[in-house]
Design an enzyme around this catalytic site. Structure first.
Site, short mmCIF file in Angstrom:
data_model
loop_
_atom_site.label_atom_id
_atom_site.label_comp_id
_atom_site.label_asym_id
_atom_site.label_seq_id
_atom_site.Cartn_x
_atom_site.Cartn_y
_atom_site.Cartn_z
N LYS A 1 0.85 -1.19 0.00
CA LYS A 1 0.00 0.00 0.00
C LYS A 1 0.89 1.24 0.00
O LYS A 1 1.50 1.59 1.00
CB LYS A 1 -0.92 0.06 1.22
CG LYS A 1 -2.02 1.10 0.98
CD LYS A 1 -2.56 1.77 2.20
CE LYS A 1 -1.77 2.89 2.76
NZ LYS A 1 -1.67 4.11 1.93
N GLY B 1 7.05 4.95 8.04
CA GLY B 1 6.20 6.13 8.17
C GLY B 1 6.45 6.79 9.51
O GLY B 1 7.51 6.62 10.12
N SER B 2 5.45 7.50 9.97
CA SER B 2 5.60 8.27 11.21
C SER B 2 5.57 7.36 12.43
O SER B 2 4.99 6.27 12.41
CB SER B 2 4.47 9.29 11.31
OG SER B 2 3.23 8.60 11.39
N THR B 3 6.16 7.86 13.51
CA THR B 3 6.13 7.11 14.77
C THR B 3 4.68 6.99 15.27
O THR B 3 4.28 5.95 15.81
CB THR B 3 7.03 7.81 15.80
OG1 THR B 3 8.38 7.71 15.32
CG2 THR B 3 6.93 7.17 17.17
N ARG B 4 3.90 8.04 15.03
CA ARG B 4 2.49 8.00 15.49
C ARG B 4 1.76 6.80 14.88
O ARG B 4 1.14 6.01 15.59
CB ARG B 4 1.78 9.31 15.08
CG ARG B 4 0.34 9.42 15.51
CD ARG B 4 -0.31 10.70 14.98
NE ARG B 4 -0.43 10.73 13.53
CZ ARG B 4 -1.37 10.12 12.82
NH1 ARG B 4 -2.30 9.41 13.44
NH2 ARG B 4 -1.39 10.19 11.49
N GLY C 1 3.22 4.24 13.29
CA GLY C 1 3.99 3.03 13.58
C GLY C 1 3.54 2.36 14.88
O GLY C 1 3.44 1.12 14.96
N GLU D 1 9.95 1.24 10.38
CA GLU D 1 11.00 2.26 10.18
C GLU D 1 10.31 3.60 10.36
O GLU D 1 9.50 3.98 9.53
CB GLU D 1 11.59 2.17 8.76
CG GLU D 1 12.24 0.85 8.42
CD GLU D 1 13.59 0.69 9.10
OE1 GLU D 1 14.14 1.66 9.65
OE2 GLU D 1 14.10 -0.45 9.08
N CYS E 1 13.80 10.95 6.62
CA CYS E 1 13.70 10.52 8.02
C CYS E 1 15.03 10.71 8.75
O CYS E 1 15.07 10.97 9.93
CB CYS E 1 13.31 9.05 8.07
SG CYS E 1 14.36 8.03 7.04
N GLU F 1 9.88 16.14 14.96
CA GLU F 1 10.27 15.97 13.56
C GLU F 1 9.43 16.91 12.70
O GLU F 1 8.21 16.85 12.70
CB GLU F 1 10.01 14.53 13.13
CG GLU F 1 10.47 14.24 11.73
CD GLU F 1 10.19 12.81 11.29
OE1 GLU F 1 9.08 12.31 11.55
OE2 GLU F 1 11.09 12.20 10.69
P1 NAD Z 1 2.51 8.42 7.83
O1 NAD Z 1 2.79 7.62 9.04
O2 NAD Z 1 1.48 9.48 7.89
O3 NAD Z 1 2.07 7.47 6.63
C1 NAD Z 1 2.86 6.39 6.20
C2 NAD Z 1 1.99 5.36 5.54
O4 NAD Z 1 1.08 4.83 6.52
C3 NAD Z 1 1.12 5.89 4.41
O5 NAD Z 1 1.03 4.93 3.40
C4 NAD Z 1 -0.23 6.08 5.08
O6 NAD Z 1 -1.33 5.99 4.19
C5 NAD Z 1 -0.23 4.91 6.04
N1 NAD Z 1 -1.15 5.08 7.18
C6 NAD Z 1 -1.56 6.23 7.76
N2 NAD Z 1 -2.43 5.97 8.75
C7 NAD Z 1 -2.56 4.62 8.81
C8 NAD Z 1 -3.31 3.74 9.61
N3 NAD Z 1 -4.13 4.20 10.57
N4 NAD Z 1 -3.20 2.41 9.41
C9 NAD Z 1 -2.37 1.93 8.45
N5 NAD Z 1 -1.65 2.72 7.63
C10 NAD Z 1 -1.73 4.05 7.82
O7 NAD Z 1 3.92 9.00 7.36
P2 NAD Z 1 4.24 9.91 6.10
O8 NAD Z 1 3.81 11.30 6.40
O9 NAD Z 1 3.75 9.26 4.87
O10 NAD Z 1 5.84 9.82 6.06
C11 NAD Z 1 6.65 10.59 6.84
C12 NAD Z 1 7.17 9.80 8.01
O11 NAD Z 1 7.87 8.65 7.56
C13 NAD Z 1 8.18 10.59 8.81
O12 NAD Z 1 7.92 10.44 10.17
C14 NAD Z 1 9.50 9.94 8.43
O13 NAD Z 1 10.53 10.10 9.38
C15 NAD Z 1 9.11 8.54 8.24
N6 NAD Z 1 10.11 7.81 7.45
C16 NAD Z 1 10.94 6.93 8.08
C17 NAD Z 1 11.92 6.26 7.37
C18 NAD Z 1 12.85 5.28 8.04
O14 NAD Z 1 13.48 4.49 7.34
N7 NAD Z 1 12.97 5.29 9.36
C19 NAD Z 1 12.05 6.48 5.99
C20 NAD Z 1 11.19 7.39 5.38
C21 NAD Z 1 10.22 8.04 6.12
#
Ligand code: NAD
Length: 489
Positions: free
Chosen positions: A179, A232-235, A237, A255, A290, A389
């Site tokens: 996804k 994605g975000s820690t929130r 995650g 991650e 990130c 962040e």
């Molecule tokens: P996000 O957490 O908002 O979204 C990431 C993904 O999760 C998207 O595909 C989104 O649709 C999905 N998502 C959102 N809510 C969800 C839910 N309730 N259930 C399941 N999936 C859900 O993050 P973002 O804004 O897309 O990306 C930015 C974040 O990603 C930053 O915090 C960044 O640090 C992190 N990031 C981390 C790494 C790493 O390797 N550590 C790499 C790239 C980005």
């Protein structure tokens, strides 16, 4: 430029399809605000269909049953397909999420292709183990694919983040349901088409676009998904780990975010290089990385000299047209994220930090979403711009007195993704590197990167590692087979 419309339909069981609900959403380019595609707004029913296709492919062994050397050949063809379509993919990535074409072409496509090739090459070079048991038994320790892997990725490096997960998962013989982010779904859908053309059988690699709660959650909660790999975000995650536990205790790998400290001592080997790397790394990818070194700690005695040089470099990073090959900073992914960044700028000002450069929206006439490279000095550890962040082109500069002081400040974060230390004193550099709680520490540079090294975080920056052979641990089960040996000799 002429209007371009891409195909935004989902990819399930080797073919394009609309969402079962027939719902779509607009894919808007941050470059100029135009609509690029109508994307399938998938939900539970589509996730169910994709997982069923992935499960069927896994059960009949059309992919995992191939000899490793055969899977290797297909993966290498898949990587070649990316390179053969490099210009198309780079343009799609730039239009979809706003990064400069210079980098989507030279970094994103190449890096994703290299990742797929590297894991493909590894497929027939990894051996299993025999345990050192007594002679009355033979204990085989073998690796098996986990089954159906759900992958959820963000928008900042859409192809690379997807490749880091799908490449080891597919190479190990799993089926995948990906996804992509709703903010950057296009290249993932195209990758699935290219994978089929390369010989990855239908059902093995499915792409289901949609919003997090509507498509991501059903995937993370699915009872027939064996593993969920999330970036994605820690929130979000944290929610992924809860969903994994609430459903079938699927393996969950995350991650997550970062607020990486970059520590420059007065005895850094080359001040100009340290400034250039510090500024270049926070502004690369519009600060939407990130691992961006967003907390810069400069030793008090070189603070003024450092800031003067940093301020002088900042104009080089003023945003330009992402489609212009000379541009080094492009558009922020969407208006929501741009407004977030500008809110942090306002918070930095109101909390008393000194705005040295930037801080404004830019290129408003374009219809897209751009922010100037921004530098704040005089930042203190309790300010929001020092703790949270931002995920935008905002550098927060703090100060310190000695190694113990800066290690304490640097580690005072919920994140632990990356860090850097600049010093010509090897004892100091290595001592500080050892004391930093981060998955990666750079010494006297920031940008070194290779598929051969693990990538991931301590603390709330996530669980598990992408890249390198360690990534196979996430997508394989370890099986022990005990064989009784009653030897006649
Ligand atoms: P996000 O957490 O908002 O979204 C990431 C993904 O999760 C998207 O595909 C989104 O649709 C999905 N998502 C959102 N809510 C969800 C839910 N309730 N259930 C399941 N999936 C859900 O993050 P973002 O804004 O897309 O990306 C930015 C974040 O990603 C930053 O915090 C960044 O640090 C992190 N990031 C981390 C790494 C790493 O390797 N550590 C790499 C790239 C980005």
């Amino acid at each position: 430029m002429t209007q371009m419309i891409y195909d935004g339909r989902a990819w399930i069981n080797g073919e394009r399809c609309s969402a079962r609900s027939e719902q779509v959403f607009d894919c808007i380019s941050p470059v100029d605000g135009r609509v690029l595609a109508q994307v399938a707004r998938c939900d539970q029913a589509d996730i169910d269909a994709a997982v069923a296709a992935a499960r069927a492919a896994f059960e009949d062994k059309r992919w995992c049953g191939l000899a490793p050397a055969a899977r290797k050949r297909v993966m290498i063809k898949f990587a070649d397909q990316l390179l053969a379509h490099a210009d198309e993919l780079a343009l799609m990535e730039t239009l979809d999420m706003g990064k400069p074409i210079k980098y989507s072409r030279s970094v994103d496509v190449n890096s994703a292709a290299n990742c797929i090739r590297w894991y493909g090459e590894a497929t027939d070079k990894i051996y299993d183990e025999i345990a050192p048991t007594p002679a009355t038994a033979l204990a085989l320790i073998t690796r098996e694919p986990v089954g159906v892997v759900g992958v959820i990725v963000p928008w900042n490096y859409p192809m690379i983040m997807a490749a880091w997960k799908i490449a080891p998962a597919l190479a190990a013989g799993n089926s995948v349901v990906l996804k992509p982010s709703e903010k950057s779904p296009l290249t993932a859908l195209r990758l699935a088409e290219l994978a089929l053309e390369a010989g990855i059988p239908p059902g093995v690699f499915n792409v289901v676009p949609g919003f997090g709660p509507e498509a991501g959650s059903p995937l993370a909660l699915h009872m027939d998904v064996d593993c969920i790999a999330f970036t994605g975000s820690t929130r979000v995650g944290k929610q992924i780990h809860v969903m994994a536990g609430q459903s079938n205790v699927k393996r969950a790998w995350t991650e997550l975010g970062g607020k990486s400290p970059n520590i420059v001592f007065a005895d850094c080997p080359d001040l100009d290089k340290a400034v250039a790397a510090s500024v270049g790394s926070i502004f690369f990818n519009q600060g939407e990385s990130c691992n961006a070194p967003s907390r810069l700690f400069v030793e008090a005695s070189i603070r003024d000299a450092f800031l003067e040089r940093a301020q002088a470099l900042a104009p080089q990073y003023l945003p330009g047209d992402p489609l212009d090959k000379a541009t080094v900073m492009g558009a922020i992914v969407d208006k929501v994220q741009m407004d977030n960044v500008l809110r942090y700028v306002a918070s930095g000002k109101s909390e008393g930090a000194a705005l040295l450069y930037g801080g404004e929206q830019a290129r408003t006439e374009s219809g897209g979403f751009y922010v100037q490279p921004t530098i704040f000095a005089g930042v203190t550890p309790q300010m929001a711009i020092a703790r949270e962040e931002i995920f935008g082109p905002v550098l927060s500069v703090l100060s310190f007195t000695d190694a113990a002081d800066v290690v304490k400040q640097a580690n005072a974060s919920v994140y632990g993704l990356q860090a850097a230390v600049w010093s010509r004193d090897i004892n100091k550099a290595v001592g500080v590197a050892r004391a930093l709680r981060a998955g990666t520490v750079h010494v006297n540079q920031y940008d070194e990167d290779d598929i051969t090294v693990p990538f991931g975080g301590y603390k709330q920056s996530g669980v598990g590692r992408d890249k390198s052979l360690h990534a196979f641990d996430k997508y394989t089960e370890t099986k022990t087979t005990w064989i009784r040996i009653d030897s006649p000799v």
